[in-house]
Write a protein that holds these residues in place. Sequence first.
Motif, PDB file in Angstrom:
ATOM      1  N   THR A   1      -2.158  -4.292   0.784  1.00 14.66           N
ATOM      2  CA  THR A   1      -2.599  -3.131   0.009  1.00 14.66           C
ATOM      3  C   THR A   1      -1.482  -2.611  -0.882  1.00 14.66           C
ATOM      4  O   THR A   1      -1.699  -2.328  -2.076  1.00 14.66           O
ATOM      5  N   GLU A   2      -0.285  -2.490  -0.326  1.00 22.62           N
ATOM      6  CA  GLU A   2       0.855  -2.009  -1.114  1.00 22.62           C
ATOM      7  C   GLU A   2       1.235  -3.002  -2.212  1.00 22.62           C
ATOM      8  O   GLU A   2       1.610  -2.599  -3.319  1.00 22.62           O
TER       9      GLU A   2
ATOM     10  N   ALA B   1      -1.500  -2.675  -5.059  1.00 23.11           N
ATOM     11  CA  ALA B   1      -1.367  -1.419  -5.799  1.00 23.11           C
ATOM     12  C   ALA B   1      -0.111  -1.410  -6.664  1.00 23.11           C
ATOM     13  O   ALA B   1      -0.124  -0.921  -7.804  1.00 23.11           O
ATOM     14  N   THR B   2       0.984  -1.986  -6.145  1.00 21.91           N
ATOM     15  CA  THR B   2       2.240  -1.979  -6.907  1.00 21.91           C
ATOM     16  C   THR B   2       2.178  -2.947  -8.079  1.00 21.91           C
ATOM     17  O   THR B   2       2.756  -2.679  -9.138  1.00 21.91           O
TER      18      THR B   2
ATOM     19  N   ILE C   1      -4.524   4.745  -9.274  1.00 23.16           N
ATOM     20  CA  ILE C   1      -4.190   3.985  -8.071  1.00 23.16           C
ATOM     21  C   ILE C   1      -4.442   4.837  -6.830  1.00 23.16           C
ATOM     22  O   ILE C   1      -5.004   4.361  -5.831  1.00 23.16           O
TER      23      ILE C   1
ATOM     24  N   GLY D   1      -5.513   4.178  -2.814  1.00 25.44           N
ATOM     25  CA  GLY D   1      -4.637   4.931  -1.926  1.00 25.44           C
ATOM     26  C   GLY D   1      -5.178   5.176  -0.543  1.00 25.44           C
ATOM     27  O   GLY D   1      -4.422   5.561   0.360  1.00 25.44           O
TER      28      GLY D   1
ATOM     29  N   TYR E   1      -0.685   4.867  -0.449  1.00 21.86           N
ATOM     30  CA  TYR E   1      -0.114   4.321  -1.684  1.00 21.86           C
ATOM     31  C   TYR E   1       1.329   4.747  -1.942  1.00 21.86           C
ATOM     32  O   TYR E   1       1.637   5.494  -2.842  1.00 21.86           O
TER      33      TYR E   1
ATOM     34  N   ILE F   1       3.731   2.632  -3.085  1.00 20.07           N
ATOM     35  CA  ILE F   1       3.993   1.917  -4.338  1.00 20.07           C
ATOM     36  C   ILE F   1       5.417   2.144  -4.860  1.00 20.07           C
ATOM     37  O   ILE F   1       5.691   1.931  -6.045  1.00 20.07           O
TER      38      ILE F   1
END
Length: 263
Positions: free
Chosen positions: A161-162, A165-166, A200, A205, A210, A212
Amino acid sequence: MSSSDIFIGETIGTAVLILLGGGVCAAVTLKHSKAQNAGWVAITFGWGFAVLTGAYLAGGVSGAHLNPAVTIGLAIEGGTKWGDVPLYLASQLLGAMIGAVLVWLTYYGQFRAHLTDQDVLRAHSGEEGMVDQAAAPKAGPVLGVFSTGPEIRNAVQNVLTEVIATVVLVLAILTQGLNDDGNGLGTLGALITALVVVGIGLSLGGPTGYAINPVRDLGPRIVHALLPLPNKGGSDWGYAWVPIVGPLIGGALAGGLYNLAFA
Protein backbone atom coordinates in the motif's frame (compact mmCIF):
# COMPACT_ATOMS: atom_id res chain seq x y z
CA MET A 1 22.43 25.08 -4.46
CA SER A 2 24.66 25.17 -1.38
CA SER A 3 24.72 22.76 1.54
CA SER A 4 23.39 25.49 3.82
CA ASP A 5 20.46 26.08 1.43
CA ILE A 6 19.60 22.39 1.53
CA PHE A 7 19.87 22.21 5.32
CA ILE A 8 17.87 25.37 6.01
CA GLY A 9 15.18 24.76 3.40
CA GLU A 10 14.60 21.09 4.18
CA THR A 11 14.71 21.52 7.95
CA ILE A 12 12.28 24.45 8.03
CA GLY A 13 10.03 23.12 5.28
CA THR A 14 9.73 19.67 6.83
CA ALA A 15 9.19 21.14 10.28
CA VAL A 16 6.26 23.19 8.98
CA LEU A 17 4.92 20.17 7.08
CA ILE A 18 4.86 18.07 10.26
CA LEU A 19 3.62 20.94 12.45
CA LEU A 20 0.55 21.46 10.28
CA GLY A 21 0.04 17.80 9.37
CA GLY A 22 0.53 16.50 12.89
CA GLY A 23 -1.46 19.48 14.10
CA VAL A 24 -4.58 18.44 12.21
CA CYS A 25 -4.23 14.91 13.61
CA ALA A 26 -4.00 16.37 17.11
CA ALA A 27 -6.95 18.66 16.47
CA VAL A 28 -9.15 15.78 15.34
CA THR A 29 -7.97 13.30 17.99
CA LEU A 30 -7.53 15.08 21.29
CA LYS A 31 -10.22 15.89 23.82
CA HIS A 32 -10.86 19.58 24.47
CA SER A 33 -9.86 20.42 20.89
CA LYS A 34 -12.43 22.44 18.98
CA ALA A 35 -11.92 20.16 15.97
CA GLN A 36 -12.25 16.83 17.79
CA ASN A 37 -13.93 14.16 15.66
CA ALA A 38 -13.81 16.36 12.53
CA GLY A 39 -12.98 13.21 10.59
CA TRP A 40 -10.88 11.81 7.78
CA VAL A 41 -11.68 14.50 5.23
CA ALA A 42 -10.36 17.16 7.60
CA ILE A 43 -7.17 15.14 8.08
CA THR A 44 -6.57 14.64 4.35
CA PHE A 45 -7.09 18.30 3.52
CA GLY A 46 -5.02 19.33 6.53
CA TRP A 47 -2.10 17.26 5.29
CA GLY A 48 -2.55 18.65 1.78
CA PHE A 49 -2.34 22.22 3.07
CA ALA A 50 0.64 21.19 5.20
CA VAL A 51 2.47 20.01 2.08
CA LEU A 52 1.50 23.19 0.24
CA THR A 53 2.82 25.44 3.01
CA GLY A 54 6.05 23.53 3.59
CA ALA A 55 6.79 23.27 -0.12
CA TYR A 56 6.02 26.95 -0.73
CA LEU A 57 8.38 27.99 2.07
CA ALA A 58 11.24 25.74 1.02
CA GLY A 59 10.81 25.65 -2.76
CA GLY A 60 13.07 28.58 -3.54
CA VAL A 61 15.72 27.52 -1.03
CA SER A 62 16.22 23.76 -1.24
CA GLY A 63 13.74 22.62 -3.88
CA ALA A 64 11.29 21.48 -1.19
CA HIS A 65 11.79 17.74 -1.32
CA LEU A 66 10.62 17.39 2.34
CA ASN A 67 10.53 13.62 1.85
CA PRO A 68 13.32 11.04 1.40
CA ALA A 69 11.19 9.19 -1.16
CA VAL A 70 11.07 12.35 -3.28
CA THR A 71 14.82 12.87 -2.85
CA ILE A 72 15.56 9.29 -3.94
CA GLY A 73 13.20 9.59 -6.90
CA LEU A 74 14.85 12.85 -7.99
CA ALA A 75 18.32 11.34 -7.59
CA ILE A 76 17.39 8.38 -9.80
CA GLU A 77 15.74 10.71 -12.30
CA GLY A 78 18.91 12.82 -12.34
CA GLY A 79 17.67 16.11 -10.92
CA THR A 80 19.46 15.73 -7.59
CA LYS A 81 23.13 14.88 -7.02
CA TRP A 82 23.64 11.64 -5.12
CA GLY A 83 26.25 13.43 -3.04
CA ASP A 84 23.53 15.75 -1.70
CA VAL A 85 21.17 12.93 -0.73
CA PRO A 86 22.51 12.30 2.82
CA LEU A 87 22.20 16.00 3.69
CA TYR A 88 18.64 16.11 2.35
CA LEU A 89 17.65 13.05 4.38
CA ALA A 90 19.30 14.22 7.61
CA SER A 91 17.74 17.68 7.31
CA GLN A 92 14.31 16.20 6.65
CA LEU A 93 14.53 13.94 9.71
CA LEU A 94 15.62 16.83 11.92
CA GLY A 95 12.81 19.00 10.60
CA ALA A 96 10.24 16.24 11.18
CA MET A 97 11.34 15.90 14.80
CA ILE A 98 11.19 19.66 15.35
CA GLY A 99 7.70 19.77 13.84
CA ALA A 100 6.49 16.98 16.13
CA VAL A 101 7.82 18.78 19.20
CA LEU A 102 5.99 21.93 18.07
CA VAL A 103 2.74 19.96 17.79
CA TRP A 104 3.22 18.77 21.38
CA LEU A 105 3.86 22.31 22.59
CA THR A 106 0.86 23.69 20.72
CA TYR A 107 -1.49 21.05 22.12
CA TYR A 108 0.23 20.59 25.48
CA GLY A 109 -2.91 21.03 27.57
CA GLN A 110 -4.99 18.85 25.25
CA PHE A 111 -2.40 16.04 25.39
CA ARG A 112 -2.45 16.06 29.19
CA ALA A 113 -6.25 16.19 29.35
CA HIS A 114 -6.61 13.39 26.80
CA LEU A 115 -4.05 11.12 28.44
CA THR A 116 -5.52 11.51 31.91
CA ASP A 117 -9.13 11.07 30.81
CA GLN A 118 -10.61 7.91 32.31
CA ASP A 119 -12.65 7.03 29.20
CA VAL A 120 -9.53 7.21 27.05
CA LEU A 121 -7.50 5.19 29.51
CA ARG A 122 -10.10 2.43 29.80
CA ALA A 123 -9.92 1.89 26.05
CA HIS A 124 -6.17 1.33 26.23
CA SER A 125 -5.63 -0.30 29.62
CA GLY A 126 -6.17 -3.43 31.60
CA GLU A 127 -6.58 -1.42 34.80
CA GLU A 128 -8.44 1.84 35.15
CA GLY A 129 -6.18 4.86 35.18
CA MET A 130 -3.02 3.32 33.68
CA VAL A 131 -2.00 2.18 30.23
CA ASP A 132 -1.14 -1.49 30.38
CA GLN A 133 1.98 -1.88 28.25
CA ALA A 134 1.52 -5.66 28.09
CA ALA A 135 -2.07 -5.34 26.89
CA ALA A 136 -1.36 -2.53 24.41
CA PRO A 137 2.33 -2.72 23.48
CA LYS A 138 1.96 -1.63 19.88
CA ALA A 139 0.25 1.75 19.85
CA GLY A 140 -0.57 4.18 22.62
CA PRO A 141 -3.67 6.38 22.77
CA VAL A 142 -2.04 9.36 21.02
CA LEU A 143 0.46 7.62 18.74
CA GLY A 144 -1.77 8.38 15.76
CA VAL A 145 -1.08 12.09 16.27
CA PHE A 146 2.60 11.40 15.63
CA SER A 147 2.82 8.46 13.22
CA THR A 148 0.84 6.04 11.10
CA GLY A 149 -0.53 2.58 11.75
CA PRO A 150 -2.44 -0.04 9.76
CA GLU A 151 -6.09 -0.91 10.15
CA ILE A 152 -5.25 -4.53 9.26
CA ARG A 153 -1.74 -5.57 10.30
CA ASN A 154 -0.38 -7.49 7.32
CA ALA A 155 3.22 -6.63 6.48
CA VAL A 156 3.03 -7.49 2.78
CA GLN A 157 -0.19 -5.58 2.19
CA ASN A 158 0.95 -2.65 4.34
CA VAL A 159 4.26 -2.28 2.48
CA LEU A 160 2.54 -2.68 -0.89
CA THR A 161 0.00 0.00 0.00
CA GLU A 162 2.77 2.44 0.90
CA VAL A 163 4.71 1.56 -2.26
CA ILE A 164 1.71 2.16 -4.53
CA ALA A 165 0.74 5.43 -2.86
CA THR A 166 4.32 6.74 -2.91
CA VAL A 167 4.77 5.88 -6.60
CA VAL A 168 1.72 8.02 -7.34
CA LEU A 169 3.11 10.91 -5.29
CA VAL A 170 6.68 10.87 -6.59
CA LEU A 171 5.70 10.24 -10.20
CA ALA A 172 3.32 13.20 -10.02
CA ILE A 173 6.16 15.36 -8.71
CA LEU A 174 8.62 14.18 -11.34
CA THR A 175 6.24 14.77 -14.24
CA GLN A 176 5.29 18.33 -13.32
CA GLY A 177 6.20 21.31 -11.29
CA LEU A 178 9.99 21.00 -11.23
CA ASN A 179 11.69 24.34 -10.77
CA ASP A 180 14.11 25.84 -13.26
CA ASP A 181 17.14 23.84 -12.13
CA GLY A 182 15.18 20.59 -12.12
CA ASN A 183 15.82 19.95 -8.45
CA GLY A 184 12.51 20.42 -6.68
CA LEU A 185 9.05 21.96 -6.69
CA GLY A 186 8.15 25.33 -8.09
CA THR A 187 5.11 27.29 -6.89
CA LEU A 188 2.64 25.62 -9.26
CA GLY A 189 4.22 22.26 -8.52
CA ALA A 190 3.67 22.78 -4.79
CA LEU A 191 -0.05 23.40 -5.36
CA ILE A 192 -0.48 20.41 -7.64
CA THR A 193 1.46 18.17 -5.27
CA ALA A 194 -0.69 19.28 -2.34
CA LEU A 195 -3.81 18.29 -4.28
CA VAL A 196 -2.21 14.95 -5.16
CA VAL A 197 -1.55 14.35 -1.44
CA VAL A 198 -5.21 15.06 -0.68
CA GLY A 199 -6.23 12.64 -3.42
CA ILE A 200 -3.89 9.94 -2.11
CA GLY A 201 -5.25 10.39 1.40
CA LEU A 202 -8.86 10.13 0.27
CA SER A 203 -8.32 7.20 -2.10
CA LEU A 204 -5.36 5.20 -0.77
CA GLY A 205 -4.98 6.32 2.84
CA GLY A 206 -7.51 3.98 4.44
CA PRO A 207 -5.35 0.87 4.92
CA THR A 208 -2.23 2.39 6.54
CA GLY A 209 -2.80 6.11 7.07
CA TYR A 210 -0.61 6.93 4.03
CA ALA A 211 2.81 7.80 5.43
CA ILE A 212 4.24 8.15 1.87
CA ASN A 213 7.22 9.81 3.57
CA PRO A 214 9.70 7.97 5.83
CA VAL A 215 10.60 10.97 8.00
CA ARG A 216 6.97 12.01 8.36
CA ASP A 217 6.56 8.78 10.31
CA LEU A 218 9.99 8.13 11.84
CA GLY A 219 10.76 11.61 13.18
CA PRO A 220 7.48 12.03 15.09
CA ARG A 221 7.61 8.40 16.27
CA ILE A 222 11.00 9.08 17.85
CA VAL A 223 9.58 12.21 19.47
CA HIS A 224 6.60 10.22 20.79
CA ALA A 225 9.01 7.76 22.38
CA LEU A 226 11.02 10.55 24.03
CA LEU A 227 8.35 13.02 25.17
CA PRO A 228 7.22 12.99 28.82
CA LEU A 229 3.60 12.20 27.98
CA PRO A 230 1.66 10.55 30.82
CA ASN A 231 0.13 7.16 30.00
CA LYS A 232 1.29 7.50 26.40
CA GLY A 233 1.60 3.78 25.70
CA GLY A 234 3.89 2.17 23.15
CA SER A 235 5.41 3.66 20.01
CA ASP A 236 4.76 0.53 17.89
CA TRP A 237 8.37 0.04 16.80
CA GLY A 238 7.45 -3.35 15.34
CA TYR A 239 5.56 -1.55 12.58
CA ALA A 240 7.94 1.39 12.18
CA TRP A 241 9.95 -0.21 9.35
CA VAL A 242 6.90 -0.37 7.04
CA PRO A 243 6.45 3.41 6.52
CA ILE A 244 10.20 3.67 5.95
CA VAL A 245 10.77 0.80 3.53
CA GLY A 246 7.52 1.15 1.57
CA PRO A 247 7.94 4.83 0.62
CA LEU A 248 11.65 4.40 -0.19
CA ILE A 249 10.83 1.54 -2.56
CA GLY A 250 8.01 3.60 -4.04
CA GLY A 251 10.26 6.61 -4.57
CA ALA A 252 12.91 4.48 -6.29
CA LEU A 253 10.33 2.79 -8.51
CA ALA A 254 8.84 6.15 -9.48
CA GLY A 255 12.28 7.47 -10.45
CA GLY A 256 12.96 4.42 -12.58
CA LEU A 257 9.50 4.52 -14.16
CA TYR A 258 9.93 8.19 -14.99
CA ASN A 259 13.22 7.49 -16.76
CA LEU A 260 11.65 4.65 -18.73
CA ALA A 261 8.39 6.31 -19.68
CA PHE A 262 8.86 10.08 -19.58
CA ALA A 263 12.52 11.02 -19.91
